[in-house]
Design an enzyme around this catalytic site. Structure first.
Site, PDB file in Angstrom:
ATOM      1  N   THR A 132      47.551  37.477  50.564  1.00 38.46           N
ATOM      2  CA  THR A 132      48.173  38.522  51.388  1.00 38.46           C
ATOM      3  C   THR A 132      47.126  39.410  52.068  1.00 38.46           C
ATOM      4  O   THR A 132      46.007  39.551  51.558  1.00 38.46           O
ATOM      5  CB  THR A 132      49.059  39.406  50.482  1.00 38.46           C
ATOM      6  OG1 THR A 132      49.422  40.587  51.173  1.00 38.46           O
ATOM      7  CG2 THR A 132      48.328  39.837  49.209  1.00 38.46           C
ATOM      8  N   ASP A 133      47.531  40.030  53.170  1.00 42.54           N
ATOM      9  CA  ASP A 133      46.627  40.980  53.836  1.00 42.54           C
ATOM     10  C   ASP A 133      46.473  42.265  53.018  1.00 42.54           C
ATOM     11  O   ASP A 133      45.578  43.076  53.281  1.00 42.54           O
ATOM     12  CB  ASP A 133      47.131  41.314  55.260  1.00 42.54           C
ATOM     13  CG  ASP A 133      48.508  41.975  55.281  1.00 42.54           C
ATOM     14  OD1 ASP A 133      49.170  42.052  54.225  1.00 42.54           O
ATOM     15  OD2 ASP A 133      48.926  42.424  56.373  1.00 42.54           O
ATOM     16  N   GLU A 134      47.350  42.451  52.006  1.00 40.62           N
ATOM     17  CA  GLU A 134      47.309  43.708  51.245  1.00 40.62           C
ATOM     18  C   GLU A 134      46.021  43.847  50.436  1.00 40.62           C
ATOM     19  O   GLU A 134      45.672  44.947  50.007  1.00 40.62           O
ATOM     20  CB  GLU A 134      48.564  43.827  50.361  1.00 40.62           C
ATOM     21  CG  GLU A 134      49.823  43.774  51.215  1.00 40.62           C
ATOM     22  CD  GLU A 134      51.121  44.104  50.487  1.00 40.62           C
ATOM     23  OE1 GLU A 134      51.090  44.834  49.494  1.00 40.62           O
ATOM     24  OE2 GLU A 134      52.170  43.615  50.951  1.00 40.62           O
ATOM     25  N   TYR A 157      49.973  45.031  42.616  1.00 40.99           N
ATOM     26  CA  TYR A 157      50.206  43.730  43.270  1.00 40.99           C
ATOM     27  C   TYR A 157      48.970  43.290  44.050  1.00 40.99           C
ATOM     28  O   TYR A 157      48.448  42.196  43.837  1.00 40.99           O
ATOM     29  CB  TYR A 157      51.425  43.814  44.216  1.00 40.99           C
ATOM     30  CG  TYR A 157      51.518  42.643  45.186  1.00 40.99           C
ATOM     31  CD1 TYR A 157      51.720  41.344  44.720  1.00 40.99           C
ATOM     32  CD2 TYR A 157      51.390  42.832  46.572  1.00 40.99           C
ATOM     33  CE1 TYR A 157      51.801  40.266  45.605  1.00 40.99           C
ATOM     34  CE2 TYR A 157      51.466  41.767  47.453  1.00 40.99           C
ATOM     35  CZ  TYR A 157      51.664  40.475  46.971  1.00 40.99           C
ATOM     36  OH  TYR A 157      51.727  39.414  47.848  1.00 40.99           O
ATOM     37  N   LYS A 161      46.357  40.112  43.483  1.00 44.04           N
ATOM     38  CA  LYS A 161      46.109  39.057  44.482  1.00 44.04           C
ATOM     39  C   LYS A 161      44.623  39.021  44.850  1.00 44.04           C
ATOM     40  O   LYS A 161      44.037  37.948  45.011  1.00 44.04           O
ATOM     41  CB  LYS A 161      46.965  39.279  45.742  1.00 44.04           C
ATOM     42  CG  LYS A 161      48.452  39.084  45.558  1.00 44.04           C
ATOM     43  CD  LYS A 161      48.873  37.674  45.165  1.00 44.04           C
ATOM     44  CE  LYS A 161      48.663  36.650  46.268  1.00 44.04           C
ATOM     45  NZ  LYS A 161      49.262  35.328  45.905  1.00 44.04           N
TER      46      LYS A 161
HETATM   47  P1  NAD Z   1      58.709  35.065  45.974  1.00 44.32           P
HETATM   48  O1  NAD Z   1      58.668  36.173  44.975  1.00 44.32           O
HETATM   49  O2  NAD Z   1      59.897  34.915  46.867  1.00 44.32           O
HETATM   50  O3  NAD Z   1      58.526  33.660  45.222  1.00 44.32           O
HETATM   51  C1  NAD Z   1      57.627  33.467  44.183  1.00 44.32           C
HETATM   52  C2  NAD Z   1      57.973  32.156  43.494  1.00 44.32           C
HETATM   53  O4  NAD Z   1      57.026  31.952  42.432  1.00 44.32           O
HETATM   54  C3  NAD Z   1      59.366  32.155  42.844  1.00 44.32           C
HETATM   55  O5  NAD Z   1      60.028  30.939  43.128  1.00 44.32           O
HETATM   56  C4  NAD Z   1      59.074  32.286  41.366  1.00 44.32           C
HETATM   57  O6  NAD Z   1      60.053  31.649  40.541  1.00 44.32           O
HETATM   58  C5  NAD Z   1      57.727  31.588  41.256  1.00 44.32           C
HETATM   59  N1  NAD Z   1      56.942  32.065  40.106  1.00 44.32           N
HETATM   60  C6  NAD Z   1      56.709  33.357  39.753  1.00 44.32           C
HETATM   61  N2  NAD Z   1      55.971  33.401  38.636  1.00 44.32           N
HETATM   62  C7  NAD Z   1      55.713  32.103  38.289  1.00 44.32           C
HETATM   63  C8  NAD Z   1      54.982  31.493  37.238  1.00 44.32           C
HETATM   64  N3  NAD Z   1      54.378  32.238  36.288  1.00 44.32           N
HETATM   65  N4  NAD Z   1      54.901  30.145  37.196  1.00 44.32           N
HETATM   66  C9  NAD Z   1      55.516  29.397  38.140  1.00 44.32           C
HETATM   67  N5  NAD Z   1      56.247  29.918  39.146  1.00 44.32           N
HETATM   68  C10 NAD Z   1      56.340  31.256  39.224  1.00 44.32           C
HETATM   69  O7  NAD Z   1      57.370  35.227  46.801  1.00 44.32           O
HETATM   70  P2  NAD Z   1      57.072  34.913  48.342  1.00 44.32           P
HETATM   71  O8  NAD Z   1      57.383  36.107  49.136  1.00 44.32           O
HETATM   72  O9  NAD Z   1      57.643  33.603  48.718  1.00 44.32           O
HETATM   73  O10 NAD Z   1      55.477  34.790  48.270  1.00 44.32           O
HETATM   74  C11 NAD Z   1      54.844  33.544  47.995  1.00 44.32           C
HETATM   75  C12 NAD Z   1      53.348  33.737  48.032  1.00 44.32           C
HETATM   76  O11 NAD Z   1      52.938  34.228  49.304  1.00 44.32           O
HETATM   77  C13 NAD Z   1      52.834  34.749  47.000  1.00 44.32           C
HETATM   78  O12 NAD Z   1      51.631  34.263  46.457  1.00 44.32           O
HETATM   79  C14 NAD Z   1      52.610  36.014  47.817  1.00 44.32           C
HETATM   80  O13 NAD Z   1      51.583  36.802  47.250  1.00 44.32           O
HETATM   81  C15 NAD Z   1      52.184  35.424  49.157  1.00 44.32           C
HETATM   82  N6  NAD Z   1      52.490  36.259  50.330  1.00 44.32           N
HETATM   83  C16 NAD Z   1      53.746  36.774  50.527  1.00 44.32           C
HETATM   84  C17 NAD Z   1      54.008  37.541  51.663  1.00 44.32           C
HETATM   85  C18 NAD Z   1      55.377  38.095  51.936  1.00 44.32           C
HETATM   86  O14 NAD Z   1      55.537  38.868  52.892  1.00 44.32           O
HETATM   87  N7  NAD Z   1      56.396  37.739  51.179  1.00 44.32           N
HETATM   88  C19 NAD Z   1      52.979  37.780  52.590  1.00 44.32           C
HETATM   89  C20 NAD Z   1      51.700  37.241  52.363  1.00 44.32           C
HETATM   90  C21 NAD Z   1      51.474  36.471  51.226  1.00 44.32           C
HETATM   91  P1  TYD Z   2      58.229  45.648  51.393  1.00 48.04           P
HETATM   92  O1  TYD Z   2      59.231  44.752  52.047  1.00 48.04           O
HETATM   93  O2  TYD Z   2      58.409  45.990  49.946  1.00 48.04           O
HETATM   94  O3  TYD Z   2      56.796  44.977  51.652  1.00 48.04           O
HETATM   95  P2  TYD Z   2      55.309  45.575  51.361  1.00 48.04           P
HETATM   96  O4  TYD Z   2      55.400  46.737  50.476  1.00 48.04           O
HETATM   97  O5  TYD Z   2      54.658  44.405  50.692  1.00 48.04           O
HETATM   98  O6  TYD Z   2      54.736  45.877  52.706  1.00 48.04           O
HETATM   99  O7  TYD Z   2      58.170  47.021  52.183  1.00 48.04           O
HETATM  100  C1  TYD Z   2      57.897  47.054  53.574  1.00 48.04           C
HETATM  101  C2  TYD Z   2      57.795  48.525  53.966  1.00 48.04           C
HETATM  102  O8  TYD Z   2      59.073  49.154  53.809  1.00 48.04           O
HETATM  103  C3  TYD Z   2      56.829  49.318  53.091  1.00 48.04           C
HETATM  104  O9  TYD Z   2      56.149  50.290  53.891  1.00 48.04           O
HETATM  105  C4  TYD Z   2      57.736  50.030  52.096  1.00 48.04           C
HETATM  106  C5  TYD Z   2      59.013  50.253  52.904  1.00 48.04           C
HETATM  107  N1  TYD Z   2      60.263  50.250  52.098  1.00 48.04           N
HETATM  108  C6  TYD Z   2      61.167  51.316  52.191  1.00 48.04           C
HETATM  109  O10 TYD Z   2      60.958  52.274  52.952  1.00 48.04           O
HETATM  110  N2  TYD Z   2      62.302  51.256  51.435  1.00 48.04           N
HETATM  111  C7  TYD Z   2      62.577  50.226  50.592  1.00 48.04           C
HETATM  112  O11 TYD Z   2      63.633  50.263  49.899  1.00 48.04           O
HETATM  113  C8  TYD Z   2      61.653  49.140  50.506  1.00 48.04           C
HETATM  114  C9  TYD Z   2      61.893  47.967  49.607  1.00 48.04           C
HETATM  115  C10 TYD Z   2      60.492  49.183  51.294  1.00 48.04           C
END
Ligand code: NAD
Ligand code: TYD
Length: 351
Positions: A132-134, A157, A161
């Site tokens: 992630t970019d975070e 988080y 990462k």
């Molecule tokens: P998500 O939470 O929707 O899915 C995570 C999946 O991992 C789930 O299916 C869960 O069952 C599985 N999982 C969790 N713990 C596990 C374990 N111990 N063993 C096996 N499986 C396990 O997450 P997502 O949003 O699809 O993100 C996927 C990846 O992409 C993550 O690594 C996240 O850090 C990265 N990512 C997400 C975003 C975003 O905006 N969602 C952005 C950049 C990077």
């Molecule tokens: P989120 O979807 O949790 O992603 P991230 O924290 O990884 O960026 O949140 C996106 C933005 O929205 C973040 O600035 C937090 C804000 N937010 C709210 O204002 N209210 C909410 O209930 C949630 C879940 C997020």
């Protein structure tokens, strides 16, 4: 060339889009989806492809070394795309150790298994880590995250990462494990668990529930449609250079409150409500602890070196996303029953 790819976290939001893309587009590849099916994992996400011949699901935890060894041995894995993780910042604030367990220890466990199985012949192998970019921290009003930006994670988080990214690089430098890493901005789209901003607010608007905006709503996120993330992963998997990092983003920054107002407008239109009705649900609540102010990705390396760019605009993507949630109420009902209710109470009723 045929490959056997282990995709971890394939039952989650991004993972399910990636699994579907690879199963459909690469019939010569065998896709093994390994997922522990936590609250965020849902096999419903993959019903349409589950009986394809080149797809197999294994329920296992990435912390279970024995289970990982069995998968590597049974399927002769030659590539890993690692997405399994705890992924929600708010949950990391209330339960940081779960993030260390899965994101740090689980990733180290997976790296170690790959090293063990590939050590005699690294040729043609790849460990692709999705991040992630975070990890880069929080920006002020200007500037962008590039691949050279120093790591400065600020939430449990992002710290977990960042740590996993460091371990991936350490295995590359120390053991010569063939790795690649990408760091992506916020994703949105279908099948995202409704704890994240966009699906949570779509669900709340639909049920006329308060929209809990943290702080003043002035934080900025850079949004990318999930299928564009999957297409970028596909490109990096096939064309990325070993040992390299690629930032992925849509050049699409939105202040939370502006995005929320746009979402309210789309929802009023779709639900045939009077203009402005959904905006009345906006409620400013206590800010998230350590809330990162702004994320913005410079994705020019990926564009210049691998020729990738997003396929749709935010307006198109958001409209598609809203339509999907409105048409798939069963999915939402299903994932918001049970434990979700408890999470929602704890997360929002004390604010
Ligand atoms: P998500 O939470 O929707 O899915 C995570 C999946 O991992 C789930 O299916 C869960 O069952 C599985 N999982 C969790 N713990 C596990 C374990 N111990 N063993 C096996 N499986 C396990 O997450 P997502 O949003 O699809 O993100 C996927 C990846 O992409 C993550 O690594 C996240 O850090 C990265 N990512 C997400 C975003 C975003 O905006 N969602 C952005 C950049 C990077
Ligand atoms: P989120 O979807 O949790 O992603 P991230 O924290 O990884 O960026 O949140 C996106 C933005 O929205 C973040 O600035 C937090 C804000 N937010 C709210 O204002 N209210 C909410 O209930 C949630 C879940 C997020």
């Amino acid at each position: 060339m045929s490959k056997t790819i282990l995709i971890t976290g394939g039952a989650g939001f991004i993972g399910s889009h990636l699994v579907r893309r690879f199963v459909k587009n690469y019939p010569d590849y065998k896709i093994i989806n390994l997922d522990a099916l936590t609250y965020a994992g849902n096999l419903e996400n993959l019903r349409d492809i589950e009986s394809e011949e080149n797809y197999e699901f294994v329920k296992a935890d990435i912390n279970d070394a024995e289970a990982l060894r069995k998968v590597f041995a049974d399927f002769q894995i030659d590539s890993v795309i690692h997405l399994a993780a705890e992924s929600h910042v708010d949950r990391s604030i209330s339960d940081p150790l779960a993030f260390i367990e899965t994101n740090v220890l689980g990733t180290a466990n997976l790296l170690n298994t790959a090293k063990e199985f590939w050590k005699d012949n690294m040729e043609g192998k790849l460990f692709y880590h999705i991040s992630t970019d975070e990890v880069y921290g929080s920006l002020g009003e200007s500037g962008y995250f590039t691949e050279e930006t120093s790591y400065d994670p600020r939430s449990p988080y992002s710290a977990s990462k960042a740590s996993s990214d460091h371990f991936v690089r350490a295995y590359y430098h120390t053991y010569g494990l063939p790795v690649v890493i990408s760091n992506c901005s916020n994703n949105y789209g279908s099948h995202q668990f409704p704890e994240k901003l966009i699906p949570l607010f779509i669900n709340n608007i639909r049920h006329k529930k308060a929209l809990p905006v943290y702080g003043k709503g002035d934080n900025v996120r850079d949004w990318l449609w999930v299928e564009d993330h999957a297409s970028a992963i596909d490109r990096i998997f096939h064309k990325g250079e070993l040992g390299e990092t690629y930032n992925i983003g849509g050049n699409n920054e939105w202040q939370n409150i502006k995005l929320i107002r746009m979402l309210c407008k789309i929802m009023d239109d779709r639900l045939e409500r009077k203009e402005g009705e959904s905006e009345e649900l906006i409620t400013f609540v206590k800010d998230r602890q350590g809330h990162d102010m702004r994320y913005a990705i410079d994705a020019s390396k990926l564009a210049n070196e691998l020729g990738w760019e997003p396929s749709i605009t935010f307006e198109e993507g958001l409209a598609k996303t809203v339509d999907w949630y409105l048409e798939n109420d069963d999915w939402l009902q299903n994932v918001t029953s049970g434990d979700y209710q408890k999470y929602y109470q704890e997360q929002y009723h004390s604010r």
